[in-house]
Design an enzyme around this catalytic site. Structure first.
Site, PDB file in Angstrom:
ATOM      1  N   CYS A 127       7.947 -56.413  35.810  1.00 26.73           N
ATOM      2  CA  CYS A 127       9.152 -55.687  36.212  1.00 26.73           C
ATOM      3  C   CYS A 127       9.582 -55.945  37.660  1.00 26.73           C
ATOM      4  O   CYS A 127      10.680 -55.554  38.050  1.00 26.73           O
ATOM      5  CB  CYS A 127       8.933 -54.190  36.006  1.00 26.73           C
ATOM      6  SG  CYS A 127       8.583 -53.730  34.293  1.00 26.73           S
ATOM      7  N   HIS A 156       0.537 -57.918  46.478  1.00 24.71           N
ATOM      8  CA  HIS A 156      -0.099 -58.353  45.237  1.00 24.71           C
ATOM      9  C   HIS A 156      -1.573 -57.961  45.254  1.00 24.71           C
ATOM     10  O   HIS A 156      -2.329 -58.390  46.124  1.00 24.71           O
ATOM     11  CB  HIS A 156       0.041 -59.874  45.087  1.00 24.71           C
ATOM     12  CG  HIS A 156      -0.088 -60.351  43.674  1.00 24.71           C
ATOM     13  ND1 HIS A 156      -1.169 -60.050  42.880  1.00 24.71           N
ATOM     14  CD2 HIS A 156       0.744 -61.099  42.900  1.00 24.71           C
ATOM     15  CE1 HIS A 156      -1.008 -60.602  41.686  1.00 24.71           C
ATOM     16  NE2 HIS A 156       0.135 -61.237  41.669  1.00 24.71           N
ATOM     17  N   HIS A 184      19.930 -45.040  50.929  1.00 20.70           N
ATOM     18  CA  HIS A 184      19.885 -44.939  49.468  1.00 20.70           C
ATOM     19  C   HIS A 184      18.576 -45.542  48.961  1.00 20.70           C
ATOM     20  O   HIS A 184      18.081 -46.527  49.521  1.00 20.70           O
ATOM     21  CB  HIS A 184      21.073 -45.660  48.828  1.00 20.70           C
ATOM     22  CG  HIS A 184      22.405 -45.261  49.389  1.00 20.70           C
ATOM     23  ND1 HIS A 184      23.039 -44.090  49.043  1.00 20.70           N
ATOM     24  CD2 HIS A 184      23.203 -45.880  50.305  1.00 20.70           C
ATOM     25  CE1 HIS A 184      24.188 -43.998  49.702  1.00 20.70           C
ATOM     26  NE2 HIS A 184      24.309 -45.073  50.477  1.00 20.70           N
ATOM     27  N   HIS A 238      12.699 -48.480  40.741  1.00 19.48           N
ATOM     28  CA  HIS A 238      12.464 -49.062  39.416  1.00 19.48           C
ATOM     29  C   HIS A 238      12.315 -47.963  38.368  1.00 19.48           C
ATOM     30  O   HIS A 238      11.575 -47.001  38.559  1.00 19.48           O
ATOM     31  CB  HIS A 238      11.200 -49.924  39.463  1.00 19.48           C
ATOM     32  CG  HIS A 238      10.706 -50.343  38.111  1.00 19.48           C
ATOM     33  ND1 HIS A 238      11.513 -50.985  37.196  1.00 19.48           N
ATOM     34  CD2 HIS A 238       9.490 -50.208  37.517  1.00 19.48           C
ATOM     35  CE1 HIS A 238      10.815 -51.233  36.111  1.00 19.48           C
ATOM     36  NE2 HIS A 238       9.592 -50.772  36.268  1.00 19.48           N
ATOM     37  N   HIS A 244      17.892 -42.826  31.716  1.00 19.52           N
ATOM     38  CA  HIS A 244      18.469 -42.096  30.591  1.00 19.52           C
ATOM     39  C   HIS A 244      19.459 -42.963  29.815  1.00 19.52           C
ATOM     40  O   HIS A 244      19.442 -42.981  28.569  1.00 19.52           O
ATOM     41  CB  HIS A 244      19.176 -40.830  31.102  1.00 19.52           C
ATOM     42  CG  HIS A 244      19.750 -39.979  30.013  1.00 19.52           C
ATOM     43  ND1 HIS A 244      21.063 -40.093  29.607  1.00 19.52           N
ATOM     44  CD2 HIS A 244      19.192 -39.003  29.242  1.00 19.52           C
ATOM     45  CE1 HIS A 244      21.298 -39.221  28.637  1.00 19.52           C
ATOM     46  NE2 HIS A 244      20.176 -38.548  28.403  1.00 19.52           N
ATOM     47  N   ASN A 264      14.099 -48.551  30.445  1.00 18.44           N
ATOM     48  CA  ASN A 264      13.420 -49.472  31.359  1.00 18.44           C
ATOM     49  C   ASN A 264      13.764 -50.890  30.930  1.00 18.44           C
ATOM     50  O   ASN A 264      13.229 -51.408  29.943  1.00 18.44           O
ATOM     51  CB  ASN A 264      11.916 -49.238  31.302  1.00 18.44           C
ATOM     52  CG  ASN A 264      11.132 -50.178  32.212  1.00 18.44           C
ATOM     53  OD1 ASN A 264      11.703 -51.057  32.860  1.00 18.44           O
ATOM     54  ND2 ASN A 264       9.827 -50.011  32.272  1.00 18.44           N
TER      55      ASN A 264
END
Length: 461
Positions: free
Chosen positions: A168, A247, A336, A340, A369, A373
Protein backbone atom coordinates in the site's frame (compact mmCIF):
# COMPACT_ATOMS: atom_id res chain seq x y z
CA UNK A 1 46.16 49.30 -8.05
CA UNK A 2 43.49 48.34 -10.61
CA UNK A 3 45.25 45.01 -11.17
CA UNK A 4 45.25 44.29 -7.42
CA UNK A 5 41.53 45.08 -7.19
CA UNK A 6 40.88 42.79 -10.15
CA UNK A 7 42.84 39.96 -8.55
CA UNK A 8 40.79 40.29 -5.37
CA UNK A 9 37.50 40.67 -7.28
CA UNK A 10 37.89 37.59 -9.51
CA UNK A 11 37.66 35.00 -6.70
CA UNK A 12 34.69 36.85 -5.21
CA UNK A 13 32.87 36.95 -8.56
CA UNK A 14 33.71 33.29 -9.17
CA UNK A 15 32.35 32.33 -5.74
CA UNK A 16 29.14 34.32 -6.34
CA UNK A 17 28.77 32.78 -9.81
CA UNK A 18 29.13 29.23 -8.47
CA UNK A 19 26.69 30.02 -5.66
CA UNK A 20 24.15 31.36 -8.14
CA UNK A 21 24.72 28.36 -10.41
CA UNK A 22 24.08 25.96 -7.54
CA UNK A 23 20.90 27.74 -6.46
CA UNK A 24 19.69 27.95 -10.05
CA UNK A 25 20.36 24.24 -10.60
CA UNK A 26 18.26 23.34 -7.56
CA UNK A 27 15.33 25.15 -9.13
CA UNK A 28 15.44 22.60 -11.98
CA UNK A 29 15.33 19.71 -9.48
CA UNK A 30 11.96 20.54 -7.94
CA UNK A 31 9.21 17.93 -8.20
CA UNK A 32 5.78 19.32 -9.14
CA UNK A 33 2.43 17.63 -9.64
CA UNK A 34 0.68 19.14 -12.63
CA UNK A 35 -2.47 17.04 -12.30
CA UNK A 36 -3.80 13.65 -11.25
CA UNK A 37 -6.73 11.49 -12.30
CA UNK A 38 -8.53 9.09 -9.96
CA UNK A 39 -10.28 5.98 -11.21
CA UNK A 40 -13.98 5.42 -10.70
CA UNK A 41 -15.16 2.01 -11.96
CA UNK A 42 -18.58 1.66 -13.57
CA UNK A 43 -21.66 1.30 -11.37
CA UNK A 44 -22.14 -2.34 -12.36
CA UNK A 45 -19.06 -3.12 -10.23
CA UNK A 46 -20.47 -1.55 -7.07
CA UNK A 47 -20.68 -3.71 -3.91
CA UNK A 48 -23.79 -3.18 -1.82
CA UNK A 49 -24.80 -5.05 1.34
CA UNK A 50 -27.01 -7.58 -0.40
CA UNK A 51 -24.41 -8.56 -2.99
CA UNK A 52 -21.66 -8.79 -0.35
CA UNK A 53 -23.89 -11.22 1.52
CA UNK A 54 -24.38 -13.27 -1.65
CA UNK A 55 -20.63 -13.49 -2.23
CA UNK A 56 -20.03 -14.63 1.34
CA UNK A 57 -22.84 -17.21 1.23
CA UNK A 58 -21.49 -18.82 -1.93
CA UNK A 59 -18.06 -19.30 -0.31
CA UNK A 60 -18.42 -22.99 0.57
CA UNK A 61 -15.49 -23.25 2.99
CA UNK A 62 -16.98 -21.02 5.70
CA UNK A 63 -18.63 -22.19 8.92
CA UNK A 64 -20.65 -20.34 11.55
CA UNK A 65 -17.51 -19.14 13.36
CA UNK A 66 -16.18 -17.59 10.12
CA UNK A 67 -19.55 -15.99 9.35
CA UNK A 68 -19.62 -14.35 12.77
CA UNK A 69 -16.07 -13.12 12.28
CA UNK A 70 -16.93 -11.65 8.86
CA UNK A 71 -20.07 -9.99 10.22
CA UNK A 72 -18.07 -8.26 12.94
CA UNK A 73 -15.26 -7.30 10.52
CA UNK A 74 -17.55 -5.80 7.89
CA UNK A 75 -19.68 -3.86 10.37
CA UNK A 76 -16.63 -2.34 12.09
CA UNK A 77 -14.55 -1.79 8.92
CA UNK A 78 -15.78 1.73 8.15
CA UNK A 79 -16.56 0.72 4.54
CA UNK A 80 -19.86 1.77 2.95
CA UNK A 81 -22.06 0.33 0.20
CA UNK A 82 -20.61 2.10 -2.83
CA UNK A 83 -17.15 0.57 -3.10
CA UNK A 84 -16.05 -1.37 -6.19
CA UNK A 85 -14.84 -4.90 -6.87
CA UNK A 86 -13.35 -6.56 -10.00
CA UNK A 87 -15.70 -8.04 -12.59
CA UNK A 88 -14.65 -11.58 -11.76
CA UNK A 89 -16.58 -11.29 -8.46
CA UNK A 90 -19.79 -10.35 -10.25
CA UNK A 91 -19.30 -13.20 -12.72
CA UNK A 92 -19.02 -15.63 -9.80
CA UNK A 93 -15.58 -16.85 -10.88
CA UNK A 94 -13.47 -15.68 -7.93
CA UNK A 95 -12.49 -19.29 -7.15
CA UNK A 96 -10.98 -19.78 -10.61
CA UNK A 97 -9.17 -16.61 -11.69
CA UNK A 98 -7.00 -16.43 -14.78
CA UNK A 99 -4.06 -14.21 -15.63
CA UNK A 100 -6.29 -12.57 -18.23
CA UNK A 101 -8.74 -11.50 -15.51
CA UNK A 102 -5.96 -9.58 -13.76
CA UNK A 103 -4.63 -8.04 -16.96
CA UNK A 104 -8.12 -6.99 -18.09
CA UNK A 105 -8.83 -5.38 -14.71
CA UNK A 106 -5.63 -3.34 -14.91
CA UNK A 107 -6.00 -2.36 -18.55
CA UNK A 108 -9.50 -1.05 -17.91
CA UNK A 109 -8.04 1.25 -15.26
CA UNK A 110 -4.87 2.18 -17.21
CA UNK A 111 -6.62 3.34 -20.35
CA UNK A 112 -9.38 5.22 -18.53
CA UNK A 113 -7.15 7.15 -16.11
CA UNK A 114 -4.08 7.79 -18.23
CA UNK A 115 -6.18 8.76 -21.25
CA UNK A 116 -8.27 11.28 -19.29
CA UNK A 117 -5.20 12.80 -17.60
CA UNK A 118 -3.18 13.34 -20.78
CA UNK A 119 -6.20 14.66 -22.67
CA UNK A 120 -7.03 17.16 -19.92
CA UNK A 121 -3.46 18.52 -19.86
CA UNK A 122 -3.14 18.44 -23.68
CA UNK A 123 0.04 16.37 -23.46
CA UNK A 124 0.96 13.79 -26.05
CA UNK A 125 2.08 10.34 -24.81
CA UNK A 126 5.32 10.89 -26.76
CA UNK A 127 6.17 13.79 -24.42
CA UNK A 128 6.37 11.51 -21.36
CA UNK A 129 10.02 11.00 -20.36
CA UNK A 130 9.55 8.77 -17.29
CA UNK A 131 6.93 6.11 -16.57
CA UNK A 132 6.61 4.44 -13.15
CA UNK A 133 3.91 1.81 -12.64
CA UNK A 134 3.19 0.09 -9.34
CA UNK A 135 0.82 -2.88 -9.07
CA UNK A 136 1.88 -5.07 -6.16
CA UNK A 137 0.07 -8.36 -6.72
CA UNK A 138 0.18 -8.80 -10.50
CA UNK A 139 3.39 -9.64 -12.30
CA UNK A 140 2.74 -10.22 -15.99
CA UNK A 141 4.97 -10.56 -19.04
CA UNK A 142 5.14 -8.13 -20.77
CA UNK A 143 4.94 -5.87 -17.73
CA UNK A 144 2.08 -3.50 -16.94
CA UNK A 145 4.35 -0.58 -17.88
CA UNK A 146 5.06 -2.20 -21.26
CA UNK A 147 1.32 -2.53 -21.92
CA UNK A 148 0.83 1.20 -21.31
CA UNK A 149 3.77 2.06 -23.57
CA UNK A 150 2.41 -0.16 -26.33
CA UNK A 151 -1.11 1.20 -26.07
CA UNK A 152 -0.05 4.86 -26.19
CA UNK A 153 2.96 4.33 -28.50
CA UNK A 154 5.39 6.14 -26.23
CA UNK A 155 9.00 6.94 -27.13
CA UNK A 156 11.75 4.33 -27.45
CA UNK A 157 14.01 6.15 -24.96
CA UNK A 158 11.41 6.51 -22.17
CA UNK A 159 12.74 5.62 -18.71
CA UNK A 160 10.53 2.81 -17.36
CA UNK A 161 10.10 1.38 -13.86
CA UNK A 162 7.63 -1.41 -13.08
CA UNK A 163 7.19 -2.07 -9.33
CA UNK A 164 5.56 -5.10 -7.72
CA UNK A 165 5.26 -6.41 -4.17
CA UNK A 166 5.56 -2.95 -2.58
CA UNK A 167 2.11 -2.98 -0.98
CA UNK A 168 0.00 0.00 0.00
CA UNK A 169 2.97 2.38 0.30
CA UNK A 170 4.04 1.93 -3.33
CA UNK A 171 2.80 5.25 -4.71
CA UNK A 172 5.20 7.27 -2.54
CA UNK A 173 8.02 4.93 -3.57
CA UNK A 174 7.11 5.70 -7.19
CA UNK A 175 7.18 9.44 -6.45
CA UNK A 176 10.59 9.01 -4.81
CA UNK A 177 11.93 7.35 -7.96
CA UNK A 178 10.71 10.30 -10.01
CA UNK A 179 12.19 12.78 -7.53
CA UNK A 180 15.62 11.19 -7.81
CA UNK A 181 15.50 11.18 -11.62
CA UNK A 182 14.55 14.86 -11.56
CA UNK A 183 17.73 15.64 -9.60
CA UNK A 184 19.96 14.73 -12.53
CA UNK A 185 17.77 15.52 -15.57
CA UNK A 186 16.10 18.80 -16.54
CA UNK A 187 12.77 19.56 -18.20
CA UNK A 188 11.09 16.17 -17.84
CA UNK A 189 7.52 14.91 -17.72
CA UNK A 190 6.91 11.87 -15.50
CA UNK A 191 3.83 9.69 -15.28
CA UNK A 192 3.14 7.63 -12.13
CA UNK A 193 0.42 4.99 -12.40
CA UNK A 194 -0.62 3.36 -9.11
CA UNK A 195 -3.19 0.64 -8.45
CA UNK A 196 -3.75 -2.89 -7.14
CA UNK A 197 -4.99 -6.00 -8.94
CA UNK A 198 -7.66 -7.90 -6.98
CA UNK A 199 -8.94 -10.40 -9.56
CA UNK A 200 -6.32 -13.15 -8.96
CA UNK A 201 -6.13 -12.48 -5.21
CA UNK A 202 -9.62 -13.07 -3.86
CA UNK A 203 -9.37 -15.52 -0.97
CA UNK A 204 -11.95 -18.33 -0.85
CA UNK A 205 -10.67 -20.24 2.21
CA UNK A 206 -11.52 -19.99 5.91
CA UNK A 207 -8.30 -18.66 7.49
CA UNK A 208 -9.37 -15.55 9.44
CA UNK A 209 -6.09 -13.72 8.89
CA UNK A 210 -6.69 -13.99 5.13
CA UNK A 211 -10.47 -13.52 5.04
CA UNK A 212 -9.98 -10.01 6.41
CA UNK A 213 -8.33 -8.81 3.19
CA UNK A 214 -11.57 -9.53 1.26
CA UNK A 215 -13.41 -7.16 3.62
CA UNK A 216 -10.99 -4.24 3.21
CA UNK A 217 -9.51 -4.13 -0.29
CA UNK A 218 -11.43 -2.58 -3.18
CA UNK A 219 -10.80 -1.60 -6.80
CA UNK A 220 -9.28 1.79 -7.56
CA UNK A 221 -6.26 3.57 -8.99
CA UNK A 222 -4.67 6.88 -9.87
CA UNK A 223 -2.51 8.39 -12.62
CA UNK A 224 -0.28 11.32 -11.63
CA UNK A 225 1.54 13.73 -13.96
CA UNK A 226 4.74 15.25 -12.54
CA UNK A 227 7.40 17.59 -13.91
CA UNK A 228 10.52 19.52 -12.95
CA UNK A 229 10.11 22.11 -15.69
CA UNK A 230 10.67 25.52 -14.15
CA UNK A 231 8.47 27.17 -16.76
CA UNK A 232 5.46 25.13 -15.58
CA UNK A 233 5.75 26.10 -11.92
CA UNK A 234 2.80 28.49 -12.19
CA UNK A 235 0.62 25.65 -13.55
CA UNK A 236 1.55 23.15 -10.84
CA UNK A 237 -0.91 21.96 -8.21
CA UNK A 238 1.59 20.70 -5.63
CA UNK A 239 5.32 20.83 -4.95
CA UNK A 240 7.16 18.06 -3.09
CA UNK A 241 8.97 19.47 -0.06
CA UNK A 242 10.36 16.26 1.43
CA UNK A 243 9.88 12.49 1.39
CA UNK A 244 11.03 9.91 3.96
CA UNK A 245 10.98 6.12 3.60
CA UNK A 246 11.29 3.69 6.52
CA UNK A 247 11.79 -0.05 5.93
CA UNK A 248 11.75 -2.66 8.73
CA UNK A 249 12.21 -5.68 6.49
CA UNK A 250 15.23 -6.83 8.51
CA UNK A 251 12.94 -7.52 11.49
CA UNK A 252 11.30 -10.93 11.14
CA UNK A 253 8.18 -9.84 13.03
CA UNK A 254 7.63 -6.87 10.74
CA UNK A 255 8.56 -8.80 7.60
CA UNK A 256 5.91 -11.49 8.17
CA UNK A 257 2.94 -9.39 9.33
CA UNK A 258 1.63 -8.73 5.77
CA UNK A 259 2.28 -11.50 3.32
CA UNK A 260 0.79 -13.09 0.22
CA UNK A 261 0.83 -16.85 0.76
CA UNK A 262 -1.17 -20.07 0.60
CA UNK A 263 -3.18 -21.41 3.52
CA UNK A 264 -3.02 -25.01 4.79
CA UNK A 265 -5.34 -26.14 1.97
CA UNK A 266 -3.21 -24.46 -0.68
CA UNK A 267 -5.57 -21.54 -1.33
CA UNK A 268 -3.79 -18.31 -2.22
CA UNK A 269 -4.57 -15.24 -0.11
CA UNK A 270 -3.17 -12.21 1.68
CA UNK A 271 -2.26 -12.79 5.33
CA UNK A 272 -2.69 -9.96 7.86
CA UNK A 273 -0.97 -11.02 11.11
CA UNK A 274 -1.92 -10.20 14.69
CA UNK A 275 1.38 -8.37 15.14
CA UNK A 276 0.52 -5.93 12.32
CA UNK A 277 -0.52 -3.04 14.65
CA UNK A 278 2.72 -3.37 16.64
CA UNK A 279 4.87 -3.45 13.49
CA UNK A 280 3.01 -0.51 11.99
CA UNK A 281 3.41 1.55 15.16
CA UNK A 282 7.14 0.89 15.30
CA UNK A 283 7.65 1.88 11.66
CA UNK A 284 5.40 4.92 12.08
CA UNK A 285 7.37 6.21 15.08
CA UNK A 286 10.72 5.75 13.32
CA UNK A 287 9.42 7.53 10.23
CA UNK A 288 8.06 10.48 12.22
CA UNK A 289 11.35 10.76 14.08
CA UNK A 290 13.13 11.35 10.77
CA UNK A 291 10.60 13.58 9.01
CA UNK A 292 9.76 15.82 11.98
CA UNK A 293 12.95 17.97 11.83
CA UNK A 294 12.34 18.48 8.10
CA UNK A 295 8.81 19.85 8.38
CA UNK A 296 8.32 21.37 11.83
CA UNK A 297 9.40 24.87 12.96
CA UNK A 298 12.36 25.13 15.33
CA UNK A 299 10.09 26.55 18.05
CA UNK A 300 8.02 23.35 18.15
CA UNK A 301 11.10 21.11 18.20
CA UNK A 302 12.58 23.13 21.07
CA UNK A 303 9.28 23.03 22.97
CA UNK A 304 9.11 19.26 22.62
CA UNK A 305 12.75 18.87 23.71
CA UNK A 306 12.29 21.08 26.80
CA UNK A 307 9.02 19.39 27.83
CA UNK A 308 10.62 15.96 27.41
CA UNK A 309 13.64 16.90 29.52
CA UNK A 310 11.57 18.51 32.26
CA UNK A 311 9.24 15.52 32.44
CA UNK A 312 12.14 13.08 32.49
CA UNK A 313 13.89 15.02 35.28
CA UNK A 314 10.71 15.27 37.37
CA UNK A 315 10.07 11.54 37.03
CA UNK A 316 13.68 10.77 37.99
CA UNK A 317 13.59 13.01 41.07
CA UNK A 318 10.29 11.56 42.26
CA UNK A 319 11.33 8.02 41.24
CA UNK A 320 7.92 7.52 39.71
CA UNK A 321 7.59 6.29 36.15
CA UNK A 322 4.64 6.33 33.78
CA UNK A 323 2.54 9.32 32.85
CA UNK A 324 1.65 10.53 29.39
CA UNK A 325 4.47 11.15 26.97
CA UNK A 326 4.82 14.61 25.41
CA UNK A 327 3.45 14.77 21.88
CA UNK A 328 4.80 16.86 19.03
CA UNK A 329 2.19 19.21 17.61
CA UNK A 330 2.39 18.45 13.89
CA UNK A 331 -0.20 21.11 13.17
CA UNK A 332 2.53 23.70 13.63
CA UNK A 333 4.12 22.51 10.39
CA UNK A 334 1.26 20.75 8.58
CA UNK A 335 -2.18 22.01 7.54
CA UNK A 336 -3.76 18.80 6.22
CA UNK A 337 -3.27 15.10 6.94
CA UNK A 338 -3.60 12.63 4.09
CA UNK A 339 -3.75 9.23 5.82
CA UNK A 340 -3.73 5.80 4.19
CA UNK A 341 -7.18 4.19 4.41
CA UNK A 342 -5.89 0.85 5.66
CA UNK A 343 -8.96 0.46 7.87
CA UNK A 344 -10.83 2.23 10.65
CA UNK A 345 -8.27 1.05 13.23
CA UNK A 346 -5.39 2.51 11.19
CA UNK A 347 -7.08 5.91 10.90
CA UNK A 348 -8.03 5.92 14.59
CA UNK A 349 -4.50 4.93 15.60
CA UNK A 350 -2.81 7.69 13.62
CA UNK A 351 -5.35 10.21 14.85
CA UNK A 352 -4.65 9.24 18.45
CA UNK A 353 -0.87 9.28 18.00
CA UNK A 354 -0.83 12.74 16.39
CA UNK A 355 -3.74 14.13 18.46
CA UNK A 356 -5.75 14.95 15.35
CA UNK A 357 -9.30 16.25 15.36
CA UNK A 358 -12.26 14.67 13.58
CA UNK A 359 -11.92 17.44 10.98
CA UNK A 360 -8.37 16.26 10.25
CA UNK A 361 -9.46 12.61 10.00
CA UNK A 362 -12.61 13.26 7.96
CA UNK A 363 -10.98 12.93 4.50
CA UNK A 364 -9.53 9.50 5.33
CA UNK A 365 -12.74 8.25 6.99
CA UNK A 366 -14.91 9.39 4.08
CA UNK A 367 -12.55 7.88 1.51
CA UNK A 368 -12.60 4.54 3.34
CA UNK A 369 -16.41 4.70 3.45
CA UNK A 370 -16.86 5.61 -0.24
CA UNK A 371 -14.00 3.74 -1.97
CA UNK A 372 -12.60 1.32 0.64
CA UNK A 373 -8.91 0.49 0.88
CA UNK A 374 -7.65 0.89 -2.68
CA UNK A 375 -4.10 0.04 -1.59
CA UNK A 376 -1.35 2.34 -2.93
CA UNK A 377 -3.80 4.71 -4.63
CA UNK A 378 -5.83 5.39 -1.46
CA UNK A 379 -3.78 8.49 -0.51
CA UNK A 380 -4.82 10.20 -3.72
CA UNK A 381 -8.53 9.59 -3.10
CA UNK A 382 -8.05 11.23 0.30
CA UNK A 383 -6.31 14.16 -1.40
CA UNK A 384 -9.17 14.27 -3.92
CA UNK A 385 -11.69 14.58 -1.07
CA UNK A 386 -9.78 17.54 0.37
CA UNK A 387 -9.72 19.19 -3.02
CA UNK A 388 -13.40 18.52 -3.68
CA UNK A 389 -14.21 20.12 -0.31
CA UNK A 390 -12.08 23.12 -1.34
CA UNK A 391 -9.85 22.76 1.71
CA UNK A 392 -6.55 23.12 -0.16
CA UNK A 393 -5.38 26.74 -0.38
CA UNK A 394 -2.16 28.17 -1.75
CA UNK A 395 0.71 27.76 0.69
CA UNK A 396 -0.93 24.94 2.64
CA UNK A 397 1.18 21.87 3.50
CA UNK A 398 -0.18 18.35 3.17
CA UNK A 399 1.36 15.42 5.06
CA UNK A 400 0.88 12.02 3.39
CA UNK A 401 1.36 8.88 5.50
CA UNK A 402 1.26 5.36 4.05
CA UNK A 403 2.02 1.82 5.21
CA UNK A 404 2.96 -1.24 3.20
CA UNK A 405 4.07 -4.86 3.33
CA UNK A 406 7.70 -5.44 4.10
CA UNK A 407 7.06 -3.69 6.57
CA UNK A 408 7.24 -0.08 5.39
CA UNK A 409 6.07 3.36 6.44
CA UNK A 410 6.54 6.16 3.90
CA UNK A 411 5.60 9.80 4.30
CA UNK A 412 5.99 13.09 2.44
CA UNK A 413 4.91 16.71 2.56
CA UNK A 414 3.44 18.58 -0.41
CA UNK A 415 3.09 22.35 -0.66
CA UNK A 416 -0.09 23.58 -2.37
CA UNK A 417 0.88 25.91 -5.23
CA UNK A 418 -2.57 27.39 -5.90
CA UNK A 419 -6.12 27.17 -4.56
CA UNK A 420 -7.54 23.80 -5.60
CA UNK A 421 -11.18 22.84 -6.10
CA UNK A 422 -11.58 20.15 -8.79
CA UNK A 423 -13.95 17.43 -7.51
CA UNK A 424 -12.45 14.66 -9.69
CA UNK A 425 -14.29 11.36 -8.97
CA UNK A 426 -15.99 12.90 -5.93
CA UNK A 427 -18.05 15.19 -8.16
CA UNK A 428 -21.28 13.16 -8.06
CA UNK A 429 -21.34 12.53 -4.32
CA UNK A 430 -19.29 15.17 -2.49
CA UNK A 431 -22.39 17.13 -1.45
CA UNK A 432 -23.55 14.12 0.57
CA UNK A 433 -20.32 13.88 2.58
CA UNK A 434 -19.87 13.54 5.43
CA UNK A 435 -23.11 11.51 5.79
CA UNK A 436 -25.21 11.65 8.94
CA UNK A 437 -24.12 8.12 9.87
CA UNK A 438 -21.36 5.76 8.78
CA UNK A 439 -23.15 2.74 10.21
CA UNK A 440 -22.95 -0.30 7.96
CA UNK A 441 -26.39 -1.94 7.32
CA UNK A 442 -24.77 -5.39 7.29
CA UNK A 443 -25.62 -5.97 10.97
CA UNK A 444 -29.28 -5.13 10.38
CA UNK A 445 -29.54 -7.62 7.55
CA UNK A 446 -27.29 -10.44 8.82
CA UNK A 447 -27.26 -9.91 12.59
CA UNK A 448 -29.32 -13.08 13.02
CA UNK A 449 -26.07 -15.06 12.57
CA UNK A 450 -25.05 -14.16 16.13
CA UNK A 451 -28.06 -16.05 17.54
CA UNK A 452 -27.53 -19.21 15.50
CA UNK A 453 -26.88 -22.61 17.12
CA UNK A 454 -23.66 -24.17 15.73
CA UNK A 455 -25.20 -27.65 15.74
CA UNK A 456 -28.19 -26.65 13.61
CA UNK A 457 -26.75 -23.72 11.62
CA UNK A 458 -27.78 -23.61 7.99
CA UNK A 459 -27.77 -20.65 5.64
CA UNK A 460 -31.16 -19.70 4.17
CA UNK A 461 -31.52 -20.13 0.45
Amino acid sequence: MELLILLYALPIFYFLFMLWKGVDARRDQECYILDYQLYKPTDDRMLDTEFCGDVIKRTKNLGLVEYKFLLKAIVSSGIGEQTYAPRIIFDGREDNPTILDGITEMEEFFYDCVGKLLARKCISPSEIDVLVVNVSMLSSVPSSAARIINHYKMRDDIKVYNLSGMGCSASLISVDIVRNIFKSNKNLYALVVTSECLSPNWYSGNDRSMILANCLFRSGGCAILLTNKRALKHKAMLKLNCLVRTHHGARDESYGCCMQKEDEQGRLGFHLGKNLPKSATRAFVDNLREISPKILPMSELLRFLIVSLVRKMSQTSSKVGGGTKPVINFKTGVDHFCIHTGGKAVIDGIGLSLELSEYDLEPARMTLHRFGNTSASSLWYVLGYMEAKKRLKRGDRVLMISFGAGFKCNSCVWEVMKDLGDANVWKDCIEGYPPVSLANPFMEKYGWINQEDPSTFKLPE
